[in-house]
Design a protein around this motif. Structure first.
Motif, PDB file in Angstrom:
ATOM      1  N   CYS A 137       1.516  -1.107  -0.423  1.00 30.90           N
ATOM      2  CA  CYS A 137       0.119   0.055  -0.072  1.00 30.90           C
ATOM      3  C   CYS A 137       1.016   1.143  -0.273  1.00 30.90           C
ATOM      4  O   CYS A 137       1.675   1.340   0.068  1.00 30.90           O
ATOM      5  CB  CYS A 137      -1.004   0.165   1.311  1.00 30.90           C
ATOM      6  SG  CYS A 137      -2.091  -1.044   1.060  1.00 30.90           S
ATOM      7  N   CYS A 169      -1.205  -4.414  -1.776  1.00 25.60           N
ATOM      8  CA  CYS A 169      -2.693  -3.313  -2.040  1.00 25.60           C
ATOM      9  C   CYS A 169      -4.162  -3.908  -2.458  1.00 25.60           C
ATOM     10  O   CYS A 169      -3.344  -4.293  -4.027  1.00 25.60           O
ATOM     11  CB  CYS A 169      -1.688  -2.194  -2.553  1.00 25.60           C
ATOM     12  SG  CYS A 169      -2.901  -0.566  -2.413  1.00 25.60           S
ATOM     13  N   ALA A 170      -4.578  -3.551  -2.419  1.00 29.29           N
ATOM     14  CA  ALA A 170      -5.820  -4.082  -2.746  1.00 29.29           C
ATOM     15  C   ALA A 170      -6.511  -2.888  -4.634  1.00 29.29           C
ATOM     16  O   ALA A 170      -7.596  -3.244  -4.839  1.00 29.29           O
ATOM     17  CB  ALA A 170      -7.274  -4.448  -2.452  1.00 29.29           C
ATOM     18  N   GLY A 171      -5.976  -1.708  -4.281  1.00 29.67           N
ATOM     19  CA  GLY A 171      -6.115  -0.556  -4.654  1.00 29.67           C
ATOM     20  C   GLY A 171      -5.629  -0.778  -6.421  1.00 29.67           C
ATOM     21  O   GLY A 171      -5.842   0.233  -7.081  1.00 29.67           O
ATOM     22  N   TRP A 173      -4.872  -0.686   4.492  1.00 30.15           N
ATOM     23  CA  TRP A 173      -6.125  -0.633   3.243  1.00 30.15           C
ATOM     24  C   TRP A 173      -6.301   0.684   4.271  1.00 30.15           C
ATOM     25  O   TRP A 173      -6.646   1.091   2.912  1.00 30.15           O
ATOM     26  CB  TRP A 173      -6.460  -1.773   3.717  1.00 30.15           C
ATOM     27  CG  TRP A 173      -6.686  -2.882   2.270  1.00 30.15           C
ATOM     28  CD1 TRP A 173      -3.992  -3.135   1.761  1.00 30.15           C
ATOM     29  CD2 TRP A 173      -7.211  -4.055   2.614  1.00 30.15           C
ATOM     30  NE1 TRP A 173      -4.922  -4.763   1.753  1.00 30.15           N
ATOM     31  CE2 TRP A 173      -6.214  -5.194   1.611  1.00 30.15           C
ATOM     32  CE3 TRP A 173      -8.122  -4.447   2.586  1.00 30.15           C
ATOM     33  CZ2 TRP A 173      -6.402  -5.682   1.102  1.00 30.15           C
ATOM     34  CZ3 TRP A 173      -9.082  -5.514   2.236  1.00 30.15           C
ATOM     35  CH2 TRP A 173      -7.863  -6.155   1.217  1.00 30.15           C
ATOM     36  N   CYS A 204      -4.656   3.538   3.066  1.00 29.44           N
ATOM     37  CA  CYS A 204      -3.820   4.014   1.589  1.00 29.44           C
ATOM     38  C   CYS A 204      -5.264   4.831   0.587  1.00 29.44           C
ATOM     39  O   CYS A 204      -5.950   3.739   0.042  1.00 29.44           O
ATOM     40  CB  CYS A 204      -3.484   2.238   1.104  1.00 29.44           C
ATOM     41  SG  CYS A 204      -3.378   2.351  -0.139  1.00 29.44           S
ATOM     42  N   TYR A 213      -4.684   4.615  -2.042  1.00 31.74           N
ATOM     43  CA  TYR A 213      -5.448   3.505  -3.985  1.00 31.74           C
ATOM     44  C   TYR A 213      -6.346   2.992  -3.514  1.00 31.74           C
ATOM     45  O   TYR A 213      -7.723   2.856  -3.676  1.00 31.74           O
ATOM     46  CB  TYR A 213      -3.810   2.517  -4.525  1.00 31.74           C
ATOM     47  CG  TYR A 213      -3.067   3.281  -4.664  1.00 31.74           C
ATOM     48  CD1 TYR A 213      -2.909   4.218  -5.654  1.00 31.74           C
ATOM     49  CD2 TYR A 213      -2.023   4.250  -3.950  1.00 31.74           C
ATOM     50  CE1 TYR A 213      -1.990   4.985  -6.067  1.00 31.74           C
ATOM     51  CE2 TYR A 213      -0.946   4.451  -4.697  1.00 31.74           C
ATOM     52  CZ  TYR A 213      -1.091   5.410  -5.750  1.00 31.74           C
ATOM     53  OH  TYR A 213       0.144   6.025  -5.962  1.00 31.74           O
ATOM     54  N   CYS A 214      -6.015   2.301  -2.199  1.00 30.52           N
ATOM     55  CA  CYS A 214      -7.051   1.502  -1.117  1.00 30.52           C
ATOM     56  C   CYS A 214      -8.294   2.046  -1.512  1.00 30.52           C
ATOM     57  O   CYS A 214      -9.584   1.700  -1.432  1.00 30.52           O
ATOM     58  CB  CYS A 214      -7.170   0.705  -0.209  1.00 30.52           C
ATOM     59  SG  CYS A 214      -5.786  -0.613  -0.835  1.00 30.52           S
TER      60      CYS A 214
HETATM   61 ZN    ZN Z   1      -3.399   0.285  -1.197  1.00 27.34          ZN
END
Ligand code: ZN
Ligand code: ACM
Length: 639
Positions: free
Chosen positions: A294, A315-317, A353, A356, A358-359
């Motif tokens: 992240c 990172c999930a984003g 997350w 973050c 992006y997440c």
């Molecule tokens: Zn992330």
């Protein structure tokens, strides 16, 4: 086979009146083993009079009824030669002129692909099934030989009719090689032993915070960096108590080795299911590819050295995460032809997350409620990719949180309720509850056993008692419980010998709960009649296993004046040594040969301590029973 069953029956008497003195010794009725020594116990066995016997130079042949039965015919020939020095020819059906025959055929009316029939008459044996079924019929036949035969150069098989098929289609163990890694030869040995017990899944946990173990051609840093840690926490899970060994550790399996193992397993009707952990348990990946974590410019990270859960996860984003995983999973699916791909999904902290950009962007763009739904988004996206290649995912039960992916199979490792929730949503479930089948848990008292995870306690009796199908499900829901699996997490299994100790003999109990209907299971027959034979065989194979304590004795205090202690060795051919002096027993102590009479004068106590020593010299932990000729303490009278 007639088995004389001896049991300790202790006259634990004189509880209320110290003066009362009596002895009760119960030797249970002699019993024919209705399961003919086979583990797991078959669905249906009818014993018939007589036996099929092979001696040297006998007029006997092994016959294959069709080309697809040739393999089993050859395997049985090899077995007779290796185990008994008997050289029996293998011939096609049309060429057979022998007086006695052992036939392997595929021409029978058996609908279950793993089912078989096995008929033994005095001059003819017939094993019938197709594919895995025929192979399992062969396993039963070999087990019947080894339990009924006492001499080399001669085999005796009791006459019987067996029809058999498994209760569940998924019967597995999970081997973690992330915390510790083991040689290819050891993995193959495990697969051999799984096959012997009609287990059909080897779930291979290949990636962890502590090490990445599978060669991925497109990402060489996974094997250059993620596969190695600088040092390892010694012995203890608790980082506060944990010293470090200051020794680099690691390794991985090449794609060539993996192909070899998958093919080896397939020959034995074992499917290898790979597990690639995501989104959590991925610190080792981030050590090599920190950009997948992240935030901006994350890291540096190092491959984990102490046990536990780490907050740095994929990172999930970032789209880069999914590109990476799709590349990795593509190579994985090229290596493993299994229907299922295990994608982990457990123990993913949401801390990173939450902070973050992006997440958080992903959450907003996809109208997700929170980080749990973000995890669900992650798994669903991976499922879509895996499905596009014609496969299905399995995930640990945390994948329920935030909503299940449409076709996911749930591996239930926490409370049973997680499995029930999944079944209620019409998803398939594999039961692997830690409280019954985690084989990293203790098998005996913590102070006498090798280090295990915490205080978790799953002795063989507890494993055996477990019914993977929970109470209260409708018949339709019950069909979604497709099987059971025992995970071997290896924080405390530094060597393959330790893995064997934790696996055996609990594997035999697991095999029986996975294969045999509940109504046929019988703990006494399993532990006291069949298991001793199987452990005697295992004892000849240079396999480490936990030697059970003497049958008929427990760690306990009994009250009374006269006792008779009748014991039986839990491994056929093993010896029991005992003493009264409070020391750990050894071979210089008394050898158990007949029931032991113990007389305790009023006001005194006696203590008997015993161990088992197997023919190969393996030892059990000791068991201690204390006999007290005093009134039993009042608070214990209630029950
Ligand atoms: Zn992330
Ligand atoms: C697990 O034991 N974390 C699946």
């Amino acid at each position: 086979m007639i088995i004389k069953k001896l049991m300790i029956r202790i006259a634990a008497l004189g509880i209320l009146s110290l003066g009362a003195q009596f002895i009760s010794v119960t030797a249970r009725a002699e019993q024919v083993d209705r399961n003919l020594g086979i583990i797991p116990a078959p669905l249906s066995v009818t014993s018939l009079p007589g036996e099929f016997r092979i001696i040297v130079d006998d007029d006997v042949a092994i016959v294959f009824g069709s080309a697809s039965a040739h393999k089993e015919a050859n395997l049985f020939r090899d077995y007779l030669y290796r185990a008994y020095g008997l050289d029996v020819p293998v011939v096609g059906k049309k060429r057979c002129r022998a007086g006695k025959t052992i036939s392997f055929t595929t021409d029978c009316d058996i609908s279950n692909p793993e089912g078989y029939s096995l008929t033994v008459h005095e001059s003819e044996i017939e094993v019938c099934g197709r594919g895995a079924g025929l192979f399992y019929g062969l396993q039963s036949l070999m087990q019947m030989c080894s339990t009924a035969t006492t001499h080399r150069e001669q085999v005796t098989i009791p006459c019987a009719e067996i029809r058999d098929e498994p209760r569940y289609s998924y019967r597995g163990i999970m081997q973690d090689v992330g915390y510790h890694i083991y040689p290819v030869s050891f993995i193959k040995k495990q697969i051999d032993l799984l096959a012997r017990y009609k287990m059909n899944i080897y779930h291979w946990h290949l990636t962890e915070d502590h090490g990445w173990r599978i060669e991925i051609k497109k990402y060489p840093r996974l094997t250059e960096i993620s596969a190695y840690r600088a040092q390892t926490c010694i012995s203890n899970y608790d980082p506060e108590l944990c010293g470090m060994d200051s020794t680099p550790y690691g390794g991985y399996y090449t794609q060539e080795e993996i192909r070899d193992i998958v093919a080896y397993a397939a020959e034995r009707h074992v499917t290898v299911i790979p597990e690639i952990e995501l989104p959590g348990h991925t610190l080792a990946v981030l050590a090599a590819y920190p950009e997948l974590a992240c935030g901006d410019n994350p890291g540096p990270f190092k491959v984990a050295e102490t046990w536990g859960i780490y907050e740095d996860v994929f990172c999930a984003g970032k789209e880069a995460t999914f590109h990476f995983l799709e590349d990795v999973l593509s190579e994985v699916m090229d290596l493993f032809p299994s229907k299922y791909i295990h994608i982990g999904g457990d123990e993913c902290p949401k801390t990173r997350w939450k902070n973050c950009p992006y997440c958080q962007r992903r959450i907003v763009d996809n109208h997700l409620k929170d980080e749990y739904e973000l995890q669900s988004y992650f798994i669903k996206r991976i499922e879509k990719f895996v499905k596009s290649k014609g496969r299905r995912i399995i995930g640990w039960d945390e994948i329920l949180e935030g909503g299940l992916a449409p076709d996911a199979t749930v591996m239930n490792w926490r409370g049973i309720n997680e499995g029930i929730k999944a079944v209620q949503q019409a998803h398939d479930v594999i039961m692997a509850p830690s409280e019954y089948v985690y084989f990293d848990y203790l098998q005996g008292p913590r102070d006498k056993e090798p280090l295990a995870i915490g205080w978790g306690f799953n002795p063989i009796e507890r494993v055996y008692a477990y019914n993977p199908t929970p109470e209260g499900l409708t018949p339709e829901q019950q069909k979604h419980i497709i099987g059971v699996e025992a995970p071997l997490w290896t924080e405390h299994m530094d060597t393959h010998r330790k893995v064997e100790y934790m696996l055996f003999p609990r594997l035999m109990a697991l095999a029986e709960i996975a294969w045999t209907p509940v109504e046929i299971k019988n703990l006494t027959n399993f532990l006291e009649v069949r298991l001793p034979e199987h452990l005697a065989w295992l004892d000849t194979t240079r396999t480490v296993y936990r030697v059970p304590t003497p049958i008929g004795m427990r760690d306990e205090t009994l009250y009374g004046s006269e006792f008779t202690v009748s014991l039986k060795a839990p491994v056929k051919g093993a010896e029991i040594y005992y003493n009264f002096d409070g020391q750990e027993p050894r071979e210089t102590d008394y050898l158990y040969e007949k029931p032991i009479r113990i007389i305790v004068p009023p006001g005194e106590k006696r203590e008997i301590r015993a161990i088992v020593v197997t023919p190969s010299g393996k030892r059990s932990i000791s068991t201690t029973t204390v006999f007290v000729n005093n009134p039993k303490p009042a608070e214990m009278h209630e029950d």
